[in-house]
Design an enzyme around this catalytic site. Structure first.
Site, PDB file in Angstrom:
ATOM      1  CE1 TYR A 718      -4.145  -1.594   0.007  1.00  6.61           C
ATOM      2  CE2 TYR A 718      -3.393  -2.772   1.958  1.00  6.61           C
ATOM      3  CZ  TYR A 718      -4.322  -2.602   0.933  1.00  6.61           C
ATOM      4  OH  TYR A 718      -5.405  -3.432   0.846  1.00  6.61           O
ATOM      5  CG  ASP A 768      -6.072 -10.092   6.724  1.00  2.52           C
ATOM      6  OD1 ASP A 768      -6.307 -10.182   7.943  1.00  2.52           O
ATOM      7  OD2 ASP A 768      -6.849  -9.572   5.910  1.00  2.52           O
TER       8      ASP A 768
END
Length: 823
Positions: A718, A768
């Site tokens: 990200y 995750d």
């Protein structure tokens, strides 16, 4: 099976037999040295051993009530008319004498293994390789200490024709005792490493001490590739007329020369001996496994007439699981996994662990057991002995897997089911057959019982936190060694036992003879009571809405204010209770919870003097900076204030009130202020402020999901934070901040350990998953990854995340599977 009469044992160990009225010279078939592993056996004898942190004499009375009637003791004050006692000067030396006597009765060859690393793996691999040629008795697990060795040697009897035992030492002078007990004909010296080096003046001295095991041996196997080891061993062999069975990966002048080729997860090994070549391969490529395999081949070459008989077995060698695993299962079940081996001795050990885990919750006890192989006992007798063990440990149901155990079904009197193979069991598996059970899964490695465990385990998430229960006990005992024998210990199990698992840790600690457990809120205490925890539990932050549960579940509240005391007093009076235990907290400078002024304390005393419905068990305070030397002056002021305020209570009541002030850091730094009790928290879990030799108890690990190559100019994760400047190999791991990993560890602030190397976390950590830069490493999906543990400390992770170890541990999400390891 061990068989000595009580009189024989007293004579062998030169003890004085003191008989109870109606003495019967019973036959002893079981030696007990740990009170926690005894359940029921009328033919048991307990050796009351004295260690640096525990004294077995403290458990004589308890074990007498459980049925043991013969004790070996060195404290004459314990002798009574309720049991038979053998009085000796030193119980450890007496145990060693008994073992040495048993060893002298056996005429078959014994192999002794010592060195810094690899002892247990070599022993187990030798058992796998030689089991078709010999009936082997060997050390259970890694029993290689001053106590473990004699217990191992006492397993020897005439049904075997080869013994393989390991021996370990931590300081000079210890090996001479073990040499007398093992008396090996053939020796294996694995290697020398750094372990316990602080206790030896030099590496040559440590080698020399370990070599004492082999003074009377005929042959000694060793690797010549380390010059310092080679020189010491060759000199030793010459001095003691021992045949040198040397081997090398480098030097062709050694007795056996090995050459290797690593390919596709295997290592091909060629052994050159006497102008002959023997080729075999192992399913490992790491240097340690290659070294262990070479030692194994060298011994096989000595013991087996035709080494080609066992060549094919090397390819089937497997990794050795060193410890039992305890994990949560489906339908409120608890699994005890032990794929280590299936001999009778290890079965008895595993059954004792199963009993401990099941007893407090009154769980149904099931054992899934494979064929017992190479036991040295005829099958007509073997499975009857197993049935006796199952009855002794009150097993409710046996599930036997394998043709041999199935064919002996009539030998079992417990409830039973049988399957010809693991495959048959899996085909017929029904989840409804396993509810509220404690299940021991114990099978020989070739039965692949890990597939059964996968069916029964509650969580399949590959990220897991391994908790080493043996390390927990080691840490507890280290702190015990800093305390006076009479000092009580309270262990903090709040916040899911610092992330380690509250119920499982509390169950285990209950067997360590602690005085109190402490939780943060009443709900945590209720959960422990429902799990069968019976020792006193203090609730550190009681709330008015929890008073009913505190009373119903016999929890003990920490009263930290006059208002809370008045409120709890009303509840206690409603039930007409008398002397309900409470604990009072004094604020001496933390400025958190606690009664602070003398005026408030006097009001508390007045209220408690009027009513007898409550009784003060302890008065305590909380140190604000016990771990920081810069604030030692402030800490000393807290001690002074506490003692002054405590005396207001002790002078007002005519009963004894205990005091406790010290937390983990306080125990390390201010042991003179231990008073009647201490509170042990983070130290139990392996964190020390003064460099105590504590062991890491937790290992957070996961596996690689995918590996990909990322080109220069591309980014990872990200916000494109993971910038790539040169072609890189990136591994994706299914562990993220939802699992409790701090996001601040991303972008190369933190690291992971894989293939013996630390690698950086690249890019932002996701919910995750995370990404690792594994450039230069040969990694693949399924490879194990450590985030903290033996190679990356909790302290290092905390420092990289700009936080404290408490937050790292307590932050691990409950979706992460906890696995408990116990040797």
């Amino acid at each position: 099976m061990l068989k000595f009469s009580t009189t024989e044992i007293s004579q062998i160990i030169n003890g004085k037999l003191i008989k109870k009225s109606g003495f019967q010279n019973q036959i002893i078939t079981q030696i007990i040295t740990d009170s926690r592993t005894f359940f029921k056996n009328n033919n048991s004898l307990f050796f009351a051993l004295i260690g640096p942190r525990n004294n077995g004499h403290s458990y004589v009375e308890e074990l007498s009530t459980k049925g043991i009637s013969v004790f070996v003791v060195s404290d004459a004050a314990l002798v009574n008319t309720k049991a038979n006692f053998i009085l000796v000067e030193d119980t450890t030396k007496a145990l060693q004498k008994l073992a040495a006597f048993n060893r002298d009765r056996q005429n078959y060859p014994v192999v002794g293994i010592t060195g810094s690393n690899g002892k247990t793996i070599i022993k187990e691999w030798l058992n796998d390789l030689l089991s078709d040629n010999y009936k082997i008795v060997r050390s259970p697990k890694s029993y290689n200490s001053q106590i473990g060795v004699p217990l191992s040697i006492l397993l020897m009897n005439s049904s075997y024709n080869l013994g393989i035992f390991e021996a370990g030492i931590s300081q000079p002078g210890e090996m001479e005792n073990l040499a007398t007990i093992i008396s090996p004909k053939i020796g294996i010296f694995t290697n020398i490493g750094d372990a316990h080096q602080e206790n030896f003046s030099s590496v040559p001295q440590k080698i020399s001490e370990k070599l004492c095991l082999f003074k009377k041996s005929k042959q000694l196997i060793f690797n010549t590739d380390s010059e310092i080891t080679r020189n010491e061993i060759e000199k030793f062999c010459t001095q003691n007329s021992i045949e040198k069975i040397s081997w090398s990966l480098k030097n062709k002048n050694a007795r056996i020369h090995f050459s290797t080729n690593k390919l596709n997860g295997f290592t091909e090994i060629v052994a050159e001996i006497n102008d002959q070549n023997h080729q075999f391969k192992i399913p490992f490529t790491d240097d340690s496994s290659i070294e262990n395999a070479c030692h194994c081949f060298a011994l096989a070459w000595i013991l087996v007439d035709d080494p080609t008989q066992i060549i094919s077995k090397f390819e089937k060698l497997e990794s050795i699981a060193m410890r039992l695993e305890i994990k949560q299962g489906i339908n409120n079940c608890l699994l005890v996994n032990d794929y280590y081996n299936t001999d009778l001795n290890s079965l008895a050990i595993a059954l004792s662990v199963l009993h401990q885990q099941a007893a407090k919750e009154h769980l149904y006890k099931q054992v899934i057991l494979s064929d017992i192989q190479q036991s040295g006992i005829p099958q007509t007798e073997l499975y009857k002995q197993i049935n006796e063990l199952l009855i002794e440990w009150q097993i409710d149901e046996l599930i036997g897997i394998g043709s041999s155990i199935s064919n002996r079904s009539e030998d079992f009197t417990v409830k039973k089911r049988f399957f010809k193979s693991t495959k048959d069991f899996r085909k017929q598996f029904n989840r409804s057959n396993f509810k509220s059970s404690s299940i021991l899964i114990k099978g020989a490695r070739q039965f692949t019982f890990e597939k059964i465990s996968a069916l029964l385990q509650q969580k399949a998430h590959q990220t897991q936190l391994e908790i080493n229960l043996n390390a927990l006990v080691n840490n507890l005992n280290i702190f015990r060694s800093l305390l006076n024998p009479e000092t009580k210990i309270m262990v903090m199990v709040k916040a899911f036992s610092y992330g380690s698992g509250d119920v499982e840790i509390a169950k285990f600690l209950q067997y360590q003879n602690l005085d109190y457990l402490a939780v943060a809120v009443a709900d945590e205490g209720v959960q422990l009571r429902n799990a069968g925890i019976t020792i006193p539990i203090i609730v550190m932050n009681p709330e008015q809405d929890s008073f009913q549960n505190i009373i119903d579940y016999q929890l003990e509240p920490n009263i930290y204010s006059l208002e809370l005391l008045e409120s709890f007093q009303k509840t206690v009076l409603q039930y007409g209770l008398q002397e309900f235990p409470i604990h009072l907290k004094i604020d001496t400078g933390m400025n958190r919870l606690g009664i602070k002024s003398e005026e408030e304390i006097k009001k508390v005393i007045t209220l408690l003097s009027i009513y007898t419905s409550m009784k003060i068990k302890t008065v305590f305070t909380h140190l604000a900076a016990s771990d920081e030397p810069a604030f030692d002056g402030f800490t000393q002021d807290q001690f002074v204030k506490f003692e002054k305020l405590y005396h207001l209570f002790s002078d007002a009541f005519n009963y004894k009130i205990d005091r406790h002030v010290l937390n983990s850091a306080g125990i390390e730094r201010f042991p003179e202020k231990q008073f009647e009790m201490v509170r042990l928290g983070i130290g139990l879990y392996g964190v020390s402020n003064t460099g105590l030799p504590l062991e890491n108890i937790g290992t957070l690990k996961s596996t690689i999901s995918q590996v990909k190559v990322v080109k220069p100019g591309e980014t990872v994760g990200y916000s494109r934070k993971g910038e790539i400047s040169s072609e890189s190999k990136i591994a994706i791991v299914p562990l993220g901040y939802a699992d409790g990993l701090d996001r601040k560890l991303g972008n190369k602030n933190g690291c992971a350990f894989i293939h013996n190397k630390k690698v950086p976390i690249i890019g932002n950590i996701c919910m995750d998953m995370l990404m690792l830069d594994v450039s230069g490493l040969k990694v693949k999906p399924g490879d194990k990854v450590e985030l903290f543990g033996p190679n990356i400390s909790i302290l290092e992770v905390a420092k990289n995340a700009s936080t404290i170890p408490y937050e790292v541990l307590t932050g691990i999400s409950q979706r992460v599977k906890r696995i408990y390891l116990q040797e």
